[in-house]
Design an enzyme around this catalytic site. Structure first.
Site, PDB file in Angstrom:
ATOM      1  N   CYS A   1       0.829  -1.212   0.000  1.00  0.00           N
ATOM      2  CA  CYS A   1       0.000   0.000   0.000  1.00  0.00           C
ATOM      3  C   CYS A   1       0.859   1.255   0.000  1.00  0.00           C
ATOM      4  O   CYS A   1       0.659   2.162  -0.805  1.00  0.00           O
ATOM      5  CB  CYS A   1      -0.935  -0.017   1.208  1.00  0.00           C
ATOM      6  SG  CYS A   1      -1.926   1.460   1.322  1.00  0.00           S
TER       7      CYS A   1
ATOM      8  N   CYS B   1      -1.596   1.683  -3.015  1.00  0.00           N
ATOM      9  CA  CYS B   1      -2.571   2.772  -2.844  1.00  0.00           C
ATOM     10  C   CYS B   1      -1.971   4.175  -2.833  1.00  0.00           C
ATOM     11  O   CYS B   1      -2.448   5.067  -3.535  1.00  0.00           O
ATOM     12  CB  CYS B   1      -3.346   2.611  -1.540  1.00  0.00           C
ATOM     13  SG  CYS B   1      -3.353   0.994  -0.795  1.00  0.00           S
TER      14      CYS B   1
ATOM     15  N   LYS C   1      -0.008   5.308  -5.993  1.00  0.00           N
ATOM     16  CA  LYS C   1      -1.008   5.356  -7.069  1.00  0.00           C
ATOM     17  C   LYS C   1      -1.872   6.610  -6.969  1.00  0.00           C
ATOM     18  O   LYS C   1      -2.095   7.310  -7.945  1.00  0.00           O
ATOM     19  CB  LYS C   1      -1.894   4.114  -6.984  1.00  0.00           C
ATOM     20  CG  LYS C   1      -3.059   4.170  -7.946  1.00  0.00           C
ATOM     21  CD  LYS C   1      -4.148   3.218  -7.549  1.00  0.00           C
ATOM     22  CE  LYS C   1      -4.942   3.696  -6.372  1.00  0.00           C
ATOM     23  NZ  LYS C   1      -5.878   2.659  -5.878  1.00  0.00           N
TER      24      LYS C   1
ATOM     25  N   TYR D   1      -9.625  -3.059 -11.146  1.00  0.00           N
ATOM     26  CA  TYR D   1      -9.448  -1.657 -10.774  1.00  0.00           C
ATOM     27  C   TYR D   1      -8.028  -1.140 -10.984  1.00  0.00           C
ATOM     28  O   TYR D   1      -7.839   0.018 -11.385  1.00  0.00           O
ATOM     29  CB  TYR D   1      -9.967  -1.397  -9.354  1.00  0.00           C
ATOM     30  CG  TYR D   1      -9.029  -1.769  -8.222  1.00  0.00           C
ATOM     31  CD1 TYR D   1      -8.195  -0.811  -7.651  1.00  0.00           C
ATOM     32  CD2 TYR D   1      -8.980  -3.059  -7.707  1.00  0.00           C
ATOM     33  CE1 TYR D   1      -7.337  -1.142  -6.609  1.00  0.00           C
ATOM     34  CE2 TYR D   1      -8.132  -3.394  -6.667  1.00  0.00           C
ATOM     35  CZ  TYR D   1      -7.308  -2.438  -6.123  1.00  0.00           C
ATOM     36  OH  TYR D   1      -6.460  -2.760  -5.107  1.00  0.00           O
TER      37      TYR D   1
ATOM     38  N   GLU E   1      -7.333   1.995 -13.314  1.00  0.00           N
ATOM     39  CA  GLU E   1      -6.733   3.193 -12.718  1.00  0.00           C
ATOM     40  C   GLU E   1      -5.479   3.617 -13.479  1.00  0.00           C
ATOM     41  O   GLU E   1      -5.279   4.806 -13.756  1.00  0.00           O
ATOM     42  CB  GLU E   1      -6.388   2.920 -11.253  1.00  0.00           C
ATOM     43  CG  GLU E   1      -7.630   2.815 -10.383  1.00  0.00           C
ATOM     44  CD  GLU E   1      -7.340   2.420  -8.939  1.00  0.00           C
ATOM     45  OE1 GLU E   1      -8.198   2.654  -8.092  1.00  0.00           O
ATOM     46  OE2 GLU E   1      -6.255   1.876  -8.663  1.00  0.00           O
TER      47      GLU E   1
ATOM     48  N   HIS F   1     -26.385  22.025  -0.098  1.00  0.00           N
ATOM     49  CA  HIS F   1     -26.472  22.642  -1.405  1.00  0.00           C
ATOM     50  C   HIS F   1     -25.409  23.719  -1.585  1.00  0.00           C
ATOM     51  O   HIS F   1     -25.126  24.444  -0.640  1.00  0.00           O
ATOM     52  CB  HIS F   1     -27.870  23.253  -1.542  1.00  0.00           C
ATOM     53  CG  HIS F   1     -28.148  23.766  -2.912  1.00  0.00           C
ATOM     54  ND1 HIS F   1     -28.324  22.944  -3.997  1.00  0.00           N
ATOM     55  CD2 HIS F   1     -28.248  25.043  -3.362  1.00  0.00           C
ATOM     56  CE1 HIS F   1     -28.557  23.694  -5.060  1.00  0.00           C
ATOM     57  NE2 HIS F   1     -28.511  24.964  -4.708  1.00  0.00           N
TER      58      HIS F   1
ATOM     59  N   GLU G   1     -25.806  15.862  -2.821  1.00  0.00           N
ATOM     60  CA  GLU G   1     -27.188  16.078  -2.366  1.00  0.00           C
ATOM     61  C   GLU G   1     -28.178  15.260  -3.211  1.00  0.00           C
ATOM     62  O   GLU G   1     -29.281  14.969  -2.780  1.00  0.00           O
ATOM     63  CB  GLU G   1     -27.560  17.555  -2.352  1.00  0.00           C
ATOM     64  CG  GLU G   1     -27.641  18.207  -3.710  1.00  0.00           C
ATOM     65  CD  GLU G   1     -27.974  19.704  -3.621  1.00  0.00           C
ATOM     66  OE1 GLU G   1     -28.935  20.070  -2.932  1.00  0.00           O
ATOM     67  OE2 GLU G   1     -27.255  20.500  -4.273  1.00  0.00           O
TER      68      GLU G   1
HETATM   69  P1  FAD Z   1       1.330  -6.085   1.832  1.00  0.00           P
HETATM   70  O1  FAD Z   1       1.026  -4.672   2.100  1.00  0.00           O
HETATM   71  O2  FAD Z   1       1.508  -6.514   0.435  1.00  0.00           O
HETATM   72  O3  FAD Z   1       2.646  -6.412   2.668  1.00  0.00           O
HETATM   73  C1  FAD Z   1       3.293  -7.631   2.584  1.00  0.00           C
HETATM   74  C2  FAD Z   1       4.770  -7.417   2.869  1.00  0.00           C
HETATM   75  O4  FAD Z   1       5.392  -8.668   3.093  1.00  0.00           O
HETATM   76  C3  FAD Z   1       5.518  -6.775   1.712  1.00  0.00           C
HETATM   77  O5  FAD Z   1       6.187  -5.633   2.170  1.00  0.00           O
HETATM   78  C4  FAD Z   1       6.504  -7.857   1.266  1.00  0.00           C
HETATM   79  O6  FAD Z   1       7.735  -7.314   0.813  1.00  0.00           O
HETATM   80  C5  FAD Z   1       6.689  -8.643   2.543  1.00  0.00           C
HETATM   81  N1  FAD Z   1       7.111 -10.023   2.371  1.00  0.00           N
HETATM   82  C6  FAD Z   1       6.576 -10.951   1.526  1.00  0.00           C
HETATM   83  N2  FAD Z   1       7.175 -12.153   1.727  1.00  0.00           N
HETATM   84  C7  FAD Z   1       8.079 -11.979   2.712  1.00  0.00           C
HETATM   85  C8  FAD Z   1       8.982 -12.848   3.371  1.00  0.00           C
HETATM   86  N3  FAD Z   1       9.060 -14.143   3.066  1.00  0.00           N
HETATM   87  N4  FAD Z   1       9.782 -12.345   4.334  1.00  0.00           N
HETATM   88  C9  FAD Z   1       9.715 -11.023   4.667  1.00  0.00           C
HETATM   89  N5  FAD Z   1       8.868 -10.170   4.074  1.00  0.00           N
HETATM   90  C10 FAD Z   1       8.048 -10.636   3.125  1.00  0.00           C
HETATM   91  N6  FAD Z   1      -6.023  -1.172  -1.445  1.00  0.00           N
HETATM   92  C11 FAD Z   1      -6.906  -0.223  -1.032  1.00  0.00           C
HETATM   93  O7  FAD Z   1      -7.562  -0.399  -0.004  1.00  0.00           O
HETATM   94  N7  FAD Z   1      -7.072   0.929  -1.758  1.00  0.00           N
HETATM   95  C12 FAD Z   1      -6.374   1.192  -2.884  1.00  0.00           C
HETATM   96  O8  FAD Z   1      -6.552   2.238  -3.506  1.00  0.00           O
HETATM   97  C13 FAD Z   1      -5.424   0.228  -3.311  1.00  0.00           C
HETATM   98  N8  FAD Z   1      -4.687   0.443  -4.412  1.00  0.00           N
HETATM   99  C14 FAD Z   1      -3.759  -0.480  -4.789  1.00  0.00           C
HETATM  100  C15 FAD Z   1      -2.999  -0.226  -5.932  1.00  0.00           C
HETATM  101  C16 FAD Z   1      -2.067  -1.130  -6.350  1.00  0.00           C
HETATM  102  C17 FAD Z   1      -1.241  -0.826  -7.573  1.00  0.00           C
HETATM  103  C18 FAD Z   1      -1.874  -2.342  -5.622  1.00  0.00           C
HETATM  104  C19 FAD Z   1      -0.862  -3.350  -6.074  1.00  0.00           C
HETATM  105  C20 FAD Z   1      -2.626  -2.614  -4.495  1.00  0.00           C
HETATM  106  C21 FAD Z   1      -3.576  -1.678  -4.069  1.00  0.00           C
HETATM  107  N9  FAD Z   1      -4.375  -1.905  -2.949  1.00  0.00           N
HETATM  108  C22 FAD Z   1      -5.284  -0.965  -2.552  1.00  0.00           C
HETATM  109  C23 FAD Z   1      -4.285  -3.176  -2.189  1.00  0.00           C
HETATM  110  C24 FAD Z   1      -3.441  -3.009  -0.937  1.00  0.00           C
HETATM  111  O9  FAD Z   1      -2.179  -2.506  -1.268  1.00  0.00           O
HETATM  112  C25 FAD Z   1      -3.326  -4.347  -0.228  1.00  0.00           C
HETATM  113  O10 FAD Z   1      -4.610  -4.845   0.026  1.00  0.00           O
HETATM  114  C26 FAD Z   1      -2.579  -4.240   1.096  1.00  0.00           C
HETATM  115  O11 FAD Z   1      -1.305  -3.688   0.929  1.00  0.00           O
HETATM  116  C27 FAD Z   1      -2.497  -5.625   1.747  1.00  0.00           C
HETATM  117  O12 FAD Z   1      -1.729  -5.570   2.914  1.00  0.00           O
HETATM  118  P2  FAD Z   1      -0.960  -6.859   3.423  1.00  0.00           P
HETATM  119  O13 FAD Z   1      -0.472  -6.515   4.793  1.00  0.00           O
HETATM  120  O14 FAD Z   1      -1.795  -8.043   3.266  1.00  0.00           O
HETATM  121  O15 FAD Z   1       0.269  -7.066   2.442  1.00  0.00           O
END
Ligand code: FAD
Length: 460
Positions: free
Chosen positions: A43, A48, A51, A180, A184, A438, A443
């Protein structure tokens, strides 16, 4: 002596992992979090936040155009991509630092390397080779872009990961995908002046969203000059001296400087050692969990995108929070997945909460639809030929509002509060009783009186 090195070991410092680590540490748990890339996760670093910054940048083009109608004279504005990328990088570095500081402040140990599960209470670190024991392990590794089935030339395409840091802005871009993220990025590139094509295997972009919004956004994109090719996929990508040629399944070709694939995301579980310790994985490799985010192994939990429930940041955060409250704060609870608002930061943008009409129709016999498509006030003077669309889906029997869908400026901001109304169980009568503010576009949501009647019904 403590039984384990840590009470909790979190793998992945993204939205879900960071929240869980901080809350658990706040309850006095000894917590470590491993991150293989950058603290903040998708994110903050490549999702997010960057973006939305790109979306803001892309919308200045409209502002400059619209300004003329309001009397402004602007000398040919120009845009510099490297300046935007540098400003975006500065901001995400700032956020990354805040995330790390907050973790440090509450006593969470940050381990900057890849971790994998070695047992029900053990993780190993990839670089140092160290094995660490923990009372509980949380998998919060998120997801990564999928490139689909292998086709020749796939090495030439980019994903959203690379799109954020392109050295130069391409003149022509093709975005493959209809979800999306694809939609986007097509909006971002187009707004920045790039000749943009969206190619999608289905018949209409944004599957799952309300049909009226899908149609309205398609129309708006076409008017803005974005080409939309549906019903086709790439079978081969060819690199030439002039750029890339994408070969389609009907034999035709499309040319561009960059081809971006945004055709879906896969849970990040490869090489994590989960199967070996008995953690059940689902059809696409996601971690299977129960409503408490517990996996098939008692001491191992998972939250966020890696569980393939609802891939959104606020959802991952809630799941992480609920896990930590439940397991370390003796306050058990589970997130509620109903009426989760979502947005598509296209231009014009989409905000949506509750059921789209097609799903509401499956659950409700007597459905009342209210919809309005109108030219917003600003567009009357700017001359912009784009409509705002609002739609309420109402259960005729209970009068409850089941869905609220908006397309146009500020749609996401409007729908965040619409989500509150739905959460409180608002009826259409409640919307009607609410005084309008308004002059706003929003609205319209509290002044729609006439039920929409399908043309055939009306004729009959
Ligand atoms: P992540 O945030 O993906 O974090 C996982 C982390 O784990 C990463 O940093 C990764 O490097 C690390 N990792 C993975 N494997 C290992 C390992 N073995 N050892 C150590 N570290 C590891 N969501 C919204 O709500 N609104 C939006 O507008 C939106 N826009 C988005 C736009 C894009 C382009 C993308 C790709 C996603 C978007 N999302 C959006 C989705 C949102 O980013 C995810 O839902 C959110 O980040 C999920 O969080 P998470 O904690 O599950 O994983």
């Amino acid at each position: 002596m403590a039984k384990h090195d840590y009470d909790l070991f979190v793998i992945g410092a993204g939205s879900g992992g960071v929240r869980a680590a901080r809350i658990a540490a706040g309850y006095g748990a000894k917590v470590a979090i491993a991150e293989e890339y950058r603290v903040g996760g998708t994110c903050v670093i490549r999702g997010c936040v960057p973006k939305k910054l790109l979306v803001y940048a892309s919308r200045f083009a409209d502002e400059f155009d619209d300004a003329h109608g309001f009397g402004w004279k602007l000398d040919d504005p120009s845009f510099d991509w490297p300046t935007l990328v540098a400003a975006k990088n500065k901001e995400i570095a700032r956020l990354e630092k805040i995330y790390a500081t907050n973790l440090n402040r509450i006593g969470v140990t940050i381990i900057e390397e890849r971790a994998q599960v070695a047992g029900p209470n053990a993780v190993t670190l990839a670089r140092s080779g160290a094995t660490i024991s923990a009372g509980k392990i949380l998998i919060a590794t998120g997801g990564k872009p999928s490139l689909g089935n292998p086709i020749p030339g796939l090495e030439h395409v980019i994903t959203s990961n690379e799109a954020f840091d392109l050295k130069r802005l391409p003149k022509r871009v093709i975005v493959a995908g209809g979800g999306y993220i694809a939609v986007e990025f097509a909006g971002i590139f187009s707004g920045l002046g790039v000749d943009t094509t969206l190619i999608y295997r289905g018949d209409k972009i944004l599957r799952g969203f309300d049909e009226d919004l899908r149609d309205a956004l398609t129309e708006a994109y076409l008017k803005r000059g974005i080409r939309i090719v549906t019903g086709h996929i790439f079978t081969r990508i060819e690199k030439t001296a002039d750029g890339l040629i994408g070969h389609l399944d009907d034999g035709s070709t499309l040319e561009a400087d960059e081809i971006m694939f945004a055709i879906g995301r896969n849970p990040n579980t490869a090489g994590l050692g989960l199967e070996a310790v008995g953690v059940e994985l689902g059809w696409n490799g996601h971690v299977v969990v129960d409503e408490t985010s517990r996996t098939s192994v008692e001491t191992i939990f998972a939250v966020g995108d890696v569980t393939d429930r609802m891939a959104l940041t606020p959802v991952a955060i809630r799941e992480g929070h609920a896990f930590a409250d439940s397991e370390f704060g003796s306050k058990p609870w589970s997130p509620d997945y109903t009426d989760v608002p979502t947005a598509v930061f296209s231009t014009p943008e989409i905000g949506t909460v509750g059921l789209p009409e097609h799903l509401a129709a499956e659950r409700c016999e007597d459905l009342h639809i209210y919809k309005a498509a109108f030219r917003p006030l600003k567009a009357t003077v700017s001359g912009r030929d784009e409509k705002m669309v609002m739609k309420l889906i109402v259960d005729g029997k209970s009068d409850k509002v089941l869905g609220c869908h908006v397309l146009g400026e500020g749609a996401a901001e409007i729908v965040q509060l619409g989500a509150l109304a739905l959460r409180l169980g608002a009826t259409k009568a409640d919307f009607d009783r609410t005084m309008g503010l308004h002059p706003t576009a929003a609205e319209e949501l509290v002044t729609m009186r006439e039920k929409w009647v399908a043309p055939t019904e009306a004729a009959g």
